[in-house]
Scaffold this motif. Structure first.
Motif, PDB file in Angstrom:
ATOM      1  N   CYS A   1      10.232   2.502  -1.000  1.00  0.00           N
ATOM      2  CA  CYS A   1       9.979   1.529  -2.055  1.00  0.00           C
ATOM      3  C   CYS A   1       8.542   1.676  -2.540  1.00  0.00           C
ATOM      4  CB  CYS A   1      10.225   0.116  -1.538  1.00  0.00           C
ATOM      5  SG  CYS A   1       9.832  -1.181  -2.738  1.00  0.00           S
ATOM      6  N   GLY A   2       8.346   1.810  -3.851  1.00  0.00           N
ATOM      7  CA  GLY A   2       7.016   1.930  -4.416  1.00  0.00           C
ATOM      8  C   GLY A   2       6.254   0.621  -4.426  1.00  0.00           C
ATOM      9  N   ALA A   3       6.951  -0.489  -4.212  1.00  0.00           N
ATOM     10  CA  ALA A   3       6.301  -1.798  -4.223  1.00  0.00           C
ATOM     11  C   ALA A   3       5.804  -2.210  -2.840  1.00  0.00           C
ATOM     12  CB  ALA A   3       7.260  -2.854  -4.769  1.00  0.00           C
ATOM     13  N   CYS A   4       6.665  -2.075  -1.817  1.00  0.00           N
ATOM     14  CA  CYS A   4       6.280  -2.554  -0.485  1.00  0.00           C
ATOM     15  C   CYS A   4       6.157  -1.442   0.556  1.00  0.00           C
ATOM     16  CB  CYS A   4       7.266  -3.610  -0.003  1.00  0.00           C
ATOM     17  SG  CYS A   4       8.892  -2.964   0.469  1.00  0.00           S
ATOM     18  N   GLY A   5       6.635  -0.227   0.222  1.00  0.00           N
ATOM     19  CA  GLY A   5       6.534   0.894   1.147  1.00  0.00           C
ATOM     20  C   GLY A   5       7.665   1.006   2.149  1.00  0.00           C
ATOM     21  N   ALA A   6       8.664   0.139   2.070  1.00  0.00           N
ATOM     22  CA  ALA A   6       9.783   0.179   3.013  1.00  0.00           C
ATOM     23  C   ALA A   6      10.583   1.468   2.840  1.00  0.00           C
ATOM     24  CB  ALA A   6      10.700  -1.025   2.791  1.00  0.00           C
ATOM     25  N   LYS A   7      11.034   2.025   3.946  1.00  0.00           N
ATOM     26  CA  LYS A   7      11.909   3.194   3.906  1.00  0.00           C
ATOM     27  C   LYS A   7      13.289   2.737   3.446  1.00  0.00           C
ATOM     28  CE  LYS A   7       9.151   6.381   5.458  1.00  0.00           C
ATOM     29  NZ  LYS A   7       8.774   7.520   4.653  1.00  0.00           N
TER      30      LYS A   7
ATOM     31  N   PRO B   1      15.820  -3.799  -0.118  1.00  0.00           N
ATOM     32  CA  PRO B   1      16.276  -4.820   0.834  1.00  0.00           C
ATOM     33  C   PRO B   1      15.129  -5.616   1.454  1.00  0.00           C
ATOM     34  CG  PRO B   1      16.517  -2.634   1.777  1.00  0.00           C
ATOM     35  CD  PRO B   1      16.100  -2.448   0.350  1.00  0.00           C
ATOM     36  N   GLU B   2      13.903  -5.103   1.384  1.00  0.00           N
ATOM     37  CA  GLU B   2      12.755  -5.787   1.976  1.00  0.00           C
ATOM     38  C   GLU B   2      12.065  -6.742   1.006  1.00  0.00           C
ATOM     39  OE1 GLU B   2      11.794  -5.554   5.212  1.00  0.00           O
ATOM     40  OE2 GLU B   2      13.559  -4.291   5.525  1.00  0.00           O
ATOM     41  N   CYS B   3      11.767  -6.264  -0.221  1.00  0.00           N
ATOM     42  CA  CYS B   3      10.977  -7.079  -1.155  1.00  0.00           C
ATOM     43  C   CYS B   3      11.738  -7.473  -2.421  1.00  0.00           C
ATOM     44  CB  CYS B   3       9.688  -6.359  -1.532  1.00  0.00           C
ATOM     45  SG  CYS B   3       9.938  -4.904  -2.578  1.00  0.00           S
ATOM     46  N   ASP B   4      12.973  -7.018  -2.578  1.00  0.00           N
ATOM     47  CA  ASP B   4      13.840  -7.345  -3.709  1.00  0.00           C
ATOM     48  C   ASP B   4      13.355  -6.757  -5.034  1.00  0.00           C
ATOM     49  OD1 ASP B   4      16.312  -8.511  -4.297  1.00  0.00           O
ATOM     50  OD2 ASP B   4      15.349 -10.225  -5.254  1.00  0.00           O
TER      51      ASP B   4
END
Length: 76
Positions: free
Chosen positions: A4-10, A25-28
């Protein structure tokens, strides 16, 4: 692995396929957006390395770009 480019979640994305309405799924965050694309680069013109892309003003909102390819946003 895609991120994710916003929060970095894989992201567990199969075949690099992201739909227009898919979200992180982490930051919507909307995933079909410039900040998640492998062509996004803040150091180049229009912040896109793809010269034929129609680049939207808001890079964080979902868009309909046909050149979109999910990148490794976790490294940004």
């Amino acid at each position: 692995m895609a991120g994710c480019g916003a929060c970095g979640a894989k992201l567990q994305i199969v075949g690099n396929t992201v739909g227009r309405r898919d979200t992180c799924p982490e930051c919507d965050a909307e995933l079909h957006a410039c900040i998640h694309c492998r062509h996004h680069d803040e150091a180049v013109a229009k912040q896109c390395k793809e010269p034929f892309a129609e680049v939207p003003d808001d890079k964080t909102e979902g868009n309909f770009c046909e050149l979109f390819q999910l990148g490794d946003g976790a490294t940004r």
